[in-house]
Every structure is written in C-alpha cells, then in structure tokens.
Design an enzyme around this catalytic site. Structure first.
Site, mmCIF file in Angstrom:
data_model
loop_
_atom_site.group_PDB
_atom_site.id
_atom_site.type_symbol
_atom_site.label_atom_id
_atom_site.label_comp_id
_atom_site.label_asym_id
_atom_site.label_seq_id
_atom_site.Cartn_x
_atom_site.Cartn_y
_atom_site.Cartn_z
ATOM 1 N N ASP A 12 -0.628 2.470 -19.044
ATOM 2 C CA ASP A 12 -1.829 2.202 -19.883
ATOM 3 C C ASP A 12 -1.895 3.519 -20.302
ATOM 4 O O ASP A 12 -3.140 3.450 -21.008
ATOM 5 C CB ASP A 12 -3.002 2.299 -19.183
ATOM 6 C CG ASP A 12 -2.794 0.804 -17.922
ATOM 7 O OD1 ASP A 12 -2.755 -0.203 -18.614
ATOM 8 O OD2 ASP A 12 -3.545 1.245 -16.922
ATOM 9 N N LYS A 15 1.248 2.844 -24.998
ATOM 10 C CA LYS A 15 2.836 1.984 -25.335
ATOM 11 C C LYS A 15 2.356 1.023 -26.489
ATOM 12 O O LYS A 15 3.170 1.135 -27.389
ATOM 13 C CB LYS A 15 3.401 1.796 -24.760
ATOM 14 C CG LYS A 15 3.583 2.506 -23.503
ATOM 15 C CD LYS A 15 4.601 1.942 -22.768
ATOM 16 C CE LYS A 15 3.903 0.732 -21.607
ATOM 17 N NZ LYS A 15 3.386 1.554 -20.196
ATOM 18 N N GLY A 39 -0.501 -4.774 -19.791
ATOM 19 C CA GLY A 39 -1.170 -4.831 -20.997
ATOM 20 C C GLY A 39 -1.614 -4.443 -22.238
ATOM 21 O O GLY A 39 -1.975 -3.470 -21.699
ATOM 22 N N HIS A 40 -0.964 -4.787 -22.869
ATOM 23 C CA HIS A 40 -0.722 -4.094 -24.561
ATOM 24 C C HIS A 40 -1.801 -4.166 -25.190
ATOM 25 O O HIS A 40 -1.446 -5.592 -26.098
ATOM 26 C CB HIS A 40 1.003 -4.350 -24.925
ATOM 27 C CG HIS A 40 1.798 -3.817 -23.539
ATOM 28 N ND1 HIS A 40 2.986 -4.182 -23.409
ATOM 29 C CD2 HIS A 40 1.744 -2.895 -22.847
ATOM 30 C CE1 HIS A 40 4.068 -3.013 -23.174
ATOM 31 N NE2 HIS A 40 2.999 -2.051 -21.942
ATOM 32 N N GLN A 222 4.221 -0.985 -18.065
ATOM 33 C CA GLN A 222 3.820 0.008 -17.134
ATOM 34 C C GLN A 222 4.256 1.499 -17.269
ATOM 35 O O GLN A 222 3.906 1.854 -18.406
ATOM 36 C CB GLN A 222 4.961 -0.128 -15.657
ATOM 37 C CG GLN A 222 3.644 -1.112 -14.992
ATOM 38 C CD GLN A 222 4.718 -2.725 -15.354
ATOM 39 O OE1 GLN A 222 5.285 -2.411 -15.557
ATOM 40 N NE2 GLN A 222 4.250 -3.418 -16.163
HETATM 41 P P1 IMP Z 1 2.016 -5.436 -9.694
HETATM 42 O O1 IMP Z 1 2.983 -4.623 -10.831
HETATM 43 O O2 IMP Z 1 0.789 -6.451 -9.732
HETATM 44 O O3 IMP Z 1 3.181 -5.336 -8.765
HETATM 45 O O4 IMP Z 1 0.990 -3.700 -9.266
HETATM 46 C C1 IMP Z 1 1.725 -3.250 -9.228
HETATM 47 C C2 IMP Z 1 0.456 -1.077 -8.957
HETATM 48 O O5 IMP Z 1 1.523 -1.154 -10.873
HETATM 49 C C3 IMP Z 1 -0.766 -1.560 -9.221
HETATM 50 O O6 IMP Z 1 -0.980 -0.839 -9.054
HETATM 51 C C4 IMP Z 1 -1.084 -2.327 -10.570
HETATM 52 O O7 IMP Z 1 -2.449 -2.078 -10.972
HETATM 53 C C5 IMP Z 1 -0.192 -1.398 -11.335
HETATM 54 N N1 IMP Z 1 0.134 -1.326 -12.607
HETATM 55 C C6 IMP Z 1 0.776 -2.823 -12.654
HETATM 56 N N2 IMP Z 1 1.201 -3.253 -14.200
HETATM 57 C C7 IMP Z 1 0.285 -1.985 -14.988
HETATM 58 C C8 IMP Z 1 -0.111 -1.466 -16.358
HETATM 59 O O8 IMP Z 1 0.656 -2.290 -16.710
HETATM 60 N N3 IMP Z 1 -0.514 -0.701 -16.217
HETATM 61 C C9 IMP Z 1 -1.230 0.516 -15.458
HETATM 62 N N4 IMP Z 1 -1.466 -0.340 -13.929
HETATM 63 C C10 IMP Z 1 0.066 -1.490 -13.576
#
Ligand code: IMP
Length: 432
Positions: A12, A15, A39-40, A222
């Site tokens: 977040d 990017k 979520g971009h 991420q």
């Molecule tokens: P997962 O990717 O759904 O397995 O989540 C694992 C961790 O990564 C959690 O804390 C999510 O909130 C975090 N996370 C996954 N994708 C994003 C992203 O695009 N932005 C911020 N946090 C993310």
C-alpha cells in the site's frame, strides 16, 4: 532501461500511481507475484481505478500487460476485473497475457484459508481470504493446477484427477460444507474459452521483447516486509515481492532488471497482524488513518498507521538494491504540528540499526525518533520541489540521509499530475 518498482514497506505504498506515472515510457508492464490480494489504486482525471490482478499498465492504450508464472490467478476474479475495465472503455484484447505456468486459485483454496485463519487462535495473520496462501502451498507441494492445465477436458485427465484429489483432501479437513469436485471441475473448464486467447509462454514473450529492445516495467505487489522470505514472517504474504521474485516469477535473467525504484510512504501503514515498531496507537493513529484515508483497497479494512521507519527502508534498500525512492503521500502530513522519523531501534538497552528476523524481538524493539516541526503551508498538489515548505524539504532531506537512498519522485496527491519528479534525479535519467 527496464525498471522494477518495488514496495519498500508493508504494501500500500502507492505503487499503482507510480507505475501508472511511468508507464508511458515502457512497452510492457509485467507482474511477477501475488494475486488479487493486491489493490493498486490509480486516479486519472479524478476517476479512480483499483486494479487487483491486472498490471496497472492496462490503463495506457498500447501497453502490453503480462501476468507471470509467479502470480496466482483466480480466473473468476480476473474476468470481473476485465469486465469492470471494459465498462470504462478500456480494452485488453491482444494486450493482456497470462503465463501458462501461473497457478490457479480454486474455491477450495479460499475454504482452506478461512479454516486455517479460524484455527490460528491469537496467531491469526489477518490474510485477505482470497486463497492466495493455499494456492502457493499447493504449488510448492506439487498439488497445484496451472493455467495451461485448464485446456485438459479429458474426464480422467490430469486436471480432473488433480481437482478430484484436492477436493477430497479439502473435504477431509472441512466436514460441514463438502464440495462436489465435479462442480469445481466443470466450472473451471468453462473458463478456458475466455482465458485461452490470453494464455502465453510469458518468459518466451519477454525474451523476444528484450531482444527487440522493448522497455519493460516490472510491477511488484505487496511490499518487502510482506515478502515470504524477507518480510516479518510469519505475518507475511506467500510470495516474493522483492526484486528476486522477478527472475523466478517471469522467467527472465537478473540482467533484464536494469534499475530498481522503491516506493515508500512519507509515513508507514500495515494491514493485518504482525509487529510494527513505529505504529501509533489511539487518537494519533486514528488521525493519520483519516487524513490518509488508510483503508484497504482490496478488503476495506482499516490500516494500522505509524511514523516513517528508516530501519525498514534501509532493509528494503539492501534486499532490493534500491537505487532511488518515490516518496508518496507527503501531503497527508500537511498541517501536523510535528513529524517523527525512526532512525534506529532500541532493544534491551542497545541500539539496533538493522532489521531483526525474530518477530518476538521485533515486538520488543522501541523506535529511536528524531522529531521535526510540521509545515503549515500545504504541499498538496505541488509539482516543483522548490515550492515545498522549508520544513518539508528538511524532512525529505533527512529521509535521504538516514536511508542513503536519493529520492527521485515525490507524490503530493492521488492524481497522476500531483507529482514532483526531481530535476537531475535517477528516475528522470532513466526516462530520458
Ligand atoms: P494474504 O496475501 O492474503 O495471504 O495476506 C497476508 C498478509 O499480507 C496480510 O497481513 C494481508 O493484509 C497482507 N497483504 C496482502 N496483500 C496486500 C496488499 O496488497 N497490500 C497490503 N497488505 C497486503
């Protein structure tokens, strides 16, 4: 030059905006890991687009977008995203391609993820519940289904057998809502007609493109601190969002990556559980969340907010070889009385300059802060560095000093235009 854009915090960082800003200089934008957990957010002329799986480059006509083998793909979610883009007049035919080797997210992955989270008690990760983790687990366990497998409609073929076995295993774990493998299988087969024109050997496509001298932008999802190897394990996602993921997730040589830009917010946020040394609790954290509208672009969850952490930024710089930063959301700090910057941690009475691996140790760290006066004149919307208030310039310069990474881009608002690209900066040099 081919450039990688990497998140230097917990995701977040903004990017999406930076990729969008730079895309006009590239022919190809390629995603190499993660899935629709990302979520971009991109805002163009006041209109907001949130991309989850599709590279942000899709908003530029004529740019080819690639989803590499390192990404996990939920076909239904991909179609939903494509439909939403189409409704806005954005066409993707012949310019969005998905690797035949990318793994598929299936309904049982989501079920298994929810089950695992429900059973973690007070050690929940706070995942996005999109099936990302279990899909990567199946990939590494050699139980996965790849996009190219979806063409296999033989009743006793590889696809049918794999789905049957995986659904049976899922039903042994989750008893109360059994899945019917034939339904999962036939639903999946029905996606092939729409998917097949997009399916490619992405590594080979990139090889040709590189030989033709096309410019490629590698889009990370991420952030470094959510990387499964280098992040705050186990409170991480399941892929390598750091620079190394580009080679494995797209099938390109490290020589293809010629420049690396890290994206950092002027403060820090995190969604989900896990240690966060500079987190602001109570009113101060709530205030920053409201100012920055820090709610998840994928799940709408409130993000945890805190001060800029140079220990994290230095660590991200080392892992990724960051040459320069894009500093985002500077304008959110407008009007704050004072701003803090964490330069190191204190652990058991000693100063710690580098990021520890152990989550318990990290939780016991307290930040060593430098405090800066805020600025009363707004930075919002400014496009020239010279126009920034002196206090903002001081804060930015200090960030550069304590991280040893020069800043090339400063974002002063959500719109594409609300950006400063510094004269004589590294990023400017890349684009010329
Ligand atoms: P997962 O990717 O759904 O397995 O989540 C694992 C961790 O990564 C959690 O804390 C999510 O909130 C975090 N996370 C996954 N994708 C994003 C992203 O695009 N932005 C911020 N946090 C993310």
């Amino acid at each position: 030059m081919n450039i990688a854009i990497i998140g230097a915090q917990w995701g977040d960082e903004g990017k999406g905006k930076i990729v969008d800003l730079l895309t006009e200089h590239f022919s190809i934008v390629a995603r190499y890991q993660g899935g629709h957990n990302a979520g971009h957010t991109v805002i163009i002329n006041g209109k907001q687009f949130i991309l989850h799986l599709i590279p942000s480059g899709i908003l530029h006509a004529g740019v080819t977008c690639l989803i590499g083998n390192g990404v996990v793909v939920d076909p239904y979610s991909l179609f939903t995203e494509l439909d939403a883009l189409k409704a806005e007049g954005i066409r993707s035919e012949n310019r969005l391609f998905v690797s035949d080797r990318a793994h598929v997210i299936l309904p049982y992955h989501r079920d298994l993820e929810r089950f695992a989270e429900d059973n973690r008690g007070d050690r929940k990760i706070g995942t996005t519940l999109r099936g990302i983790g279990p899909s990567y687990e199946h990939k590494l366990g050699r139980l996965g289904v790849r996009i190219g497998d979806l063409s296999d409609s033989r009743k006793d073929g590889f696809l049918a057998e794999t789905i049957k076995r995986n659904v049976a295993a899922r039903n042994q774990i989750i008893h109360d809502t059994p899945l019917d493998w034939t339904v999962v299988y036939s639903d999946l087969l029905s996606t092939w007609t729409r998917l097949s024109p997009m399916v490619k050997d992405v590594s080979e496509y990139l090889d040709f493109a590189l030989k033709e001298g096309k410019r490629i932008l590698f889009e990370g999802a991420q952030g470094t601190m959510l990387d499964v190897d280098h992040g705050t394990y186990p409170y991480v996602s399941s892929s390598n969002g750091t620079v190394g993921g580009i080679c494995t997730g797209l099938g390109v040589s490290p020589r293809a990556v010629e420049g690396v830009l890290g994206v950092v917010k002027a403060y820090t946020t995190r969604v989900g559980e896990g240690p966060f040394p500079t987190e602001l609790s109570g009113k101060a954290g709530d205030e920053l969340r409201e100012l920055g509208q820090e709610y998840g672009a994928s799940t709408a969850r409130p993000r945890r907010c805190g001060w800029y952490d140079a220990v994290v930024a230095r660590y991200a710089s080392r892992i990724n070889g960051l040459e320069t930063f894009a500093l985002t959301k500077l304008d959110i700090l407008d009007g704050l009385k004072e701003i803090k910057l964490c330069t190191s941690y204190r652990y058991k009475g000693k100063t710690l300059n580098s990021f520890p691996a152990n989550p318990a140790m990290l939780s016991a760290c307290t930040p060593n802060y430098e405090t800066f006066p805020g600025w009363s004149r707004p930075t919002a919307g400014l496009r020239e560095f010279e126009d920034l208030p002196d206090e903002a310039k001081t804060y930015i310069k200090r960030i550069e000093q304590v991280t040893s990474v020069p800043i090339s881009i400063i974002s002063t608002g959500s719109d594409r235009e609300e950006t400063i690209i510094l004269k004589d900066s590294i990023a400017r040099g890349w684009l010329e």
